[in-house]
Scaffold this motif. Sequence first.
Motif, short mmCIF file in Angstrom:
data_model
loop_
_atom_site.label_atom_id
_atom_site.label_comp_id
_atom_site.label_asym_id
_atom_site.label_seq_id
_atom_site.Cartn_x
_atom_site.Cartn_y
_atom_site.Cartn_z
N SER A 175 12.28 -28.01 9.89
CA SER A 175 12.16 -29.31 10.78
C SER A 175 11.18 -28.81 11.58
N PRO A 176 10.05 -29.70 12.66
CA PRO A 176 9.07 -29.37 12.98
C PRO A 176 9.21 -28.88 14.27
N LEU A 177 10.03 -28.13 15.07
CA LEU A 177 9.82 -27.83 15.94
C LEU A 177 10.78 -25.89 15.42
N MET A 178 10.40 -25.76 14.40
CA MET A 178 10.51 -24.51 13.49
C MET A 178 8.78 -24.25 13.67
N MET A 179 8.03 -25.01 13.51
CA MET A 179 6.76 -24.49 14.14
C MET A 179 6.63 -24.43 15.06
N GLY A 180 6.41 -25.66 15.56
CA GLY A 180 6.06 -26.64 17.47
C GLY A 180 6.25 -24.61 18.14
N ILE A 181 8.12 -25.04 18.30
CA ILE A 181 8.53 -24.15 19.39
C ILE A 181 8.60 -22.58 19.48
N PRO A 182 7.65 -21.55 18.26
CA PRO A 182 7.63 -20.60 18.15
C PRO A 182 6.24 -20.64 18.03
N PHE A 183 5.26 -20.62 17.82
CA PHE A 183 3.85 -20.63 17.88
C PHE A 183 3.76 -21.34 19.41
N ALA A 184 4.12 -22.49 19.86
CA ALA A 184 3.93 -23.06 20.96
C ALA A 184 3.78 -21.76 22.24
N VAL A 185 5.18 -21.18 22.58
CA VAL A 185 5.55 -19.52 22.69
C VAL A 185 4.23 -18.79 22.71
N GLY A 186 4.14 -18.79 21.60
CA GLY A 186 3.74 -17.73 21.02
C GLY A 186 2.41 -17.75 21.53
N GLN A 187 1.83 -18.69 21.39
CA GLN A 187 -0.44 -18.53 22.15
C GLN A 187 0.08 -18.54 23.24
N LEU A 188 0.72 -19.37 24.39
CA LEU A 188 0.97 -19.21 25.33
C LEU A 188 0.98 -17.69 26.05
N LEU A 189 2.11 -16.90 25.39
CA LEU A 189 2.34 -15.64 25.47
C LEU A 189 1.59 -14.97 25.57
N LEU A 190 -0.09 -14.84 24.48
CA LEU A 190 -0.78 -14.34 23.77
C LEU A 190 -2.62 -14.67 25.00
N ALA A 191 -1.73 -16.19 25.29
CA ALA A 191 -2.63 -16.12 26.14
C ALA A 191 -3.51 -15.39 28.05
N ALA A 192 -1.47 -15.92 27.69
CA ALA A 192 -1.20 -15.39 28.98
C ALA A 192 -1.21 -13.69 29.17
N ILE A 193 -1.46 -13.17 27.67
CA ILE A 193 -1.54 -11.36 28.00
C ILE A 193 -3.03 -10.69 28.16
N ILE A 194 -3.43 -12.14 27.33
CA ILE A 194 -5.38 -11.22 27.44
C ILE A 194 -5.29 -11.97 29.38
N TYR A 195 -5.54 -13.17 29.56
CA TYR A 195 -5.66 -13.29 31.13
C TYR A 195 -5.74 -11.82 31.92
N GLN A 196 -3.84 -11.07 31.57
CA GLN A 196 -3.57 -10.50 32.78
C GLN A 196 -4.51 -9.32 31.94
N SER A 197 -4.89 -9.21 30.97
CA SER A 197 -4.60 -7.93 30.52
C SER A 197 -6.36 -6.99 31.15
N TYR A 198 -7.16 -8.17 30.97
CA TYR A 198 -9.05 -8.52 30.58
C TYR A 198 -8.88 -9.23 32.47
N GLY A 199 -8.25 -9.25 32.79
CA GLY A 199 -8.24 -9.31 34.29
C GLY A 199 -9.22 -11.17 34.97
N GLU A 200 -9.20 -11.86 35.83
CA GLU A 200 -9.76 -12.89 36.05
C GLU A 200 -11.11 -12.52 36.14
N THR A 201 -11.31 -11.75 36.51
CA THR A 201 -12.93 -11.82 36.42
C THR A 201 -12.87 -11.86 35.15
N ASP A 202 -13.28 -11.60 34.95
CA ASP A 202 -13.67 -11.50 32.82
C ASP A 202 -13.54 -12.62 32.30
N VAL A 203 -12.42 -13.81 32.51
CA VAL A 203 -12.06 -15.07 31.68
C VAL A 203 -12.29 -15.50 32.58
N SER A 204 -13.35 -15.42 33.56
CA SER A 204 -13.94 -16.80 34.38
C SER A 204 -15.10 -17.00 33.93
#
Length: 204
Positions: A175-204
Amino acid sequence: MRDYEKALSDIADIRSKVAASTTFKGLGPAALGITGLMALAMGIGQSLFLTDPLDVPLMFFGGWVVIAVISVALIGAEMVVRSRREHGGLADSMILNAVHQFLPAGAAGAAICAIFLRFAPDNVWMLPGLWEMLVSLGLFAALPSLPRSVAIAGAWYFVSGCAVLMWAAGDESLSPLMMGIPFAVGQLLLAAIIYQSYGETDVS
């Protein structure tokens, strides 16, 4: 001349050790977030237009290979720009170190896909779960150079990979959802973690 070459070698070793012990700030939340949205869009699109992905495995996985290539290009481009800004003269060593950490998992994923499609097409339903677990291994391999909270994203990919394998094993479905949902959640989660870890001033 030998002393000069030895001095250059020692400097290269020192730079390599410093790079290995420094938190890598080349990953950017923007590119990671975009790749998550791309994965979701591909999953939804294939769900709408592919009645049975097992009938057209090359089309199914070809779409995801295209997404992977674009994702690597986006993340790589942002990585180079951010590394130059954040790490200065160590940028090249930091990027090389990061690539070395991720490369084995990426190469394994490509090899497994090629082998399954060529020699074991009846087992391609395993690929989504295996790919997710390989991404998990890549993240855990790179953890010494990344914020420790990246382990959360690594754990997500591992658990979701196991869950997808167990779900698909019931009827050997794809199923496409076997790829779409896990990778979407994983990449968005990773983006949020990186943003939080580096700080707003780092990623602006």
